[in-house]
Design an enzyme around this catalytic site. Structure first.
Site, short mmCIF file in Angstrom:
data_model
loop_
_atom_site.label_atom_id
_atom_site.label_comp_id
_atom_site.label_asym_id
_atom_site.label_seq_id
_atom_site.Cartn_x
_atom_site.Cartn_y
_atom_site.Cartn_z
N GLY A 170 0.82 -1.21 0.00
CA GLY A 170 0.00 0.00 0.00
C GLY A 170 0.85 1.25 0.00
O GLY A 170 1.99 1.24 -0.50
N GLY A 217 2.59 2.83 2.25
CA GLY A 217 3.90 2.72 2.89
C GLY A 217 4.91 2.09 1.94
O GLY A 217 6.04 2.59 1.77
N ASP A 265 -8.40 -1.10 2.02
CA ASP A 265 -9.03 0.22 2.21
C ASP A 265 -9.41 0.90 0.89
O ASP A 265 -10.19 1.84 0.89
CB ASP A 265 -8.06 1.16 2.96
N MET A 271 -13.16 -1.53 8.79
CA MET A 271 -11.84 -0.92 8.60
C MET A 271 -11.87 0.15 7.51
O MET A 271 -12.92 0.45 6.95
CB MET A 271 -10.82 -1.99 8.27
N GLY A 272 -10.71 0.68 7.20
CA GLY A 272 -10.60 1.67 6.13
C GLY A 272 -9.64 2.80 6.42
O GLY A 272 -9.40 3.66 5.58
N ARG A 273 -9.13 2.82 7.66
CA ARG A 273 -8.22 3.89 8.08
C ARG A 273 -8.86 5.25 7.81
O ARG A 273 -9.93 5.48 8.33
CB ARG A 273 -6.88 3.75 7.35
O1 F6P Z 1 -4.66 -0.52 5.86
C1 F6P Z 1 -5.31 -1.73 6.05
C2 F6P Z 1 -5.83 -1.85 7.45
O2 F6P Z 1 -6.51 -3.07 7.55
C3 F6P Z 1 -6.69 -0.67 7.92
O3 F6P Z 1 -8.00 -0.76 7.42
C4 F6P Z 1 -6.57 -0.80 9.40
O4 F6P Z 1 -6.70 0.44 10.04
C5 F6P Z 1 -5.16 -1.29 9.58
O5 F6P Z 1 -4.76 -1.89 8.37
C6 F6P Z 1 -5.02 -2.29 10.70
O6 F6P Z 1 -3.69 -2.63 10.78
P1 F6P Z 1 -3.09 -3.69 11.82
O7 F6P Z 1 -2.81 -4.90 11.03
O8 F6P Z 1 -1.86 -3.02 12.31
O9 F6P Z 1 -4.10 -3.93 12.90
#
Ligand code: F6P
Length: 359
Positions: free
Chosen positions: A114, A116, A139, A181-183
């Protein structure tokens, strides 16, 4: 030609289908393929670099996760190192990575990730590495591509959850608040909420007023619909407020967004007098088999990535610009931001079918 594959950031259904197709398309050309384990850890001596063969990718196209593993901790340009006193310092390990890639005879890297991973690729390309990127995230917030793979699967999982919540909410005359989810983007909430006919959808792009949410629930009550389903994107924000952050992130990790539904549910119950429950769908959205759509998109991206390497499109990302897969410079992708357009047909249609956005 020897290429290497890397999967970075949070996993998404379809990663294995990209890996499989890219490996087979490279072997088809007579190339050698390596797999860098856990993001770039394999090139930093923190994990392995493995040989990828037909055998390695046999029977993985329909599986969730990534056989290469992944990490969302630590860019090679800003790598967290634990100090004796328990604190972390951050160092640039990119020269070491490039040196190790050179020693392994790696000519080019296909980076599947993504935003990053795109930033890391951009920096590696600036240092002379040959990198092509495949956009991945549930997302769907990567600019220049209609869709990222993983999004369709996450939306399908959320739709399934909302369908199930409907029956129990209706039986008990309850309000159920579901966090997806979706940030910082509301695509999963919007698409799943509209497709599964939620009553309220709260997304970061349209700040909400809790009283407007309650008005919608009361209005449904008055019309004899005694239950309501509220779908909340984890990054949703109240008008004049800010997004909810879950505790501390680990060193090298991005902020963790979410956790607002419990408080929302309590407030809805207090204001409306209706029994209200909440749940967070969480990582169920990231797991499991990719949908047919995601498998196909992943397969197309995997094949196109190898063609992009063949054409020397370093510093480019594959993108779906329907019906074509094209390449877009990473610089262009990272210059913009992809969020739900509050005037999009999807939002307008949701409004026209009576869904409230709490605004
Ligand atoms: O970016 C993808 C995602 O699943 C987001 O929707 C969510 O905020 C984040 O990653 C969760 O990440 P982690 O794996 O650190 O809990």
């Amino acid at each position: 030609m020897r290429i290497a594959l890397s999967t970075g950031g949070g996993d998404a259904p379809g990663l294995n289908a990209v890996i499989r197709t890219a490996v087979l398309a490279a072997i088809y050309r007579g190339w050698d393929v390596l797999g860098i384990k856990r993001g770039y850890s394999g090139l930093l001596g923190e994990d392995e670099v493995i040989s990828m063969t037909r055998e390695t990718v046999r029977g993985i196209g329909h599986l969730g996760g990534t056989i290469l593993r992944t990490t969302n901790r630590g860019s090679p340009f800003n790598y967290p190192i634990l100090q004796a006193d328990g604190s972390y310092s951050y160092v640039d390990r990119s020269d070491e990575l490039i040196e190790n890639a050179r020693n392994l005879g790696i000519d080019a890297i296909i980076s599947i990730g993504g935003d990053g991973s795109l930033r890391i690729a951009q920096q590696l390309v600036a240092k002379g590495m040959k990198v092509v990127c495949v956009p991945k995230t549930i997302d769907n917030d990567v600019p220049c591509t209609v869709n990222t793979f993983g999004f369709d699967t996450a939306v399908s999982t959320a739709i399934d959850a909302i369908d199930k919540l409907h029956t129990t909410a209706e039986s008990h005359d309850r309000v159920i608040v579901l966090e997806v989810m979706g940030r910082d983007a509301g695509f999963i909430a919007l698409h799943a909420g509209l497709a599964a006919t939620a009553d309220v959808i709260l997304i970061p792009e349209i700040p909400f007023d809790i009283e407007r949410v309650c008005e919608k629930i009361r209005a449904r009550d008055r019309s004899g619909r005694l239950f309501s389903i509220v779908v909340v994107a984890e990054g949703a924000v109240p008008i004049g407020g800010s997004e909810s952050i879950i505790g501390e992130s680990l060193p090298g990790q991005a902020k963790r967004v979410g956790g607002l539904v419990e408080g929302l549910a309590r407030e809805i119950q207090r204001r409306t007098g209706k029994e209200t429950r909440s749940l967070i769908l969480g990582h169920l959205q990231r797991g499991g088999q990719p949908t047919g759509y995601d498998r196909l998109l992943s397969a197309r991206f995997g094949g196109a990535a190898v063609r992009a390497v063949e054409e020397g499109r370093w510093g480019h990302m594959l993108a779906l610009q329907s019906p074509h897969i094209v390449t877009v410079p990473i610089d262009e992708v990272l210059r913009s931001e992809k969020r739900v357009d509050p005037m999009s047909d999807t939002v307008l249609t949701a409004r026209e079918t009576g869904i409230s956005f709490g605004d």
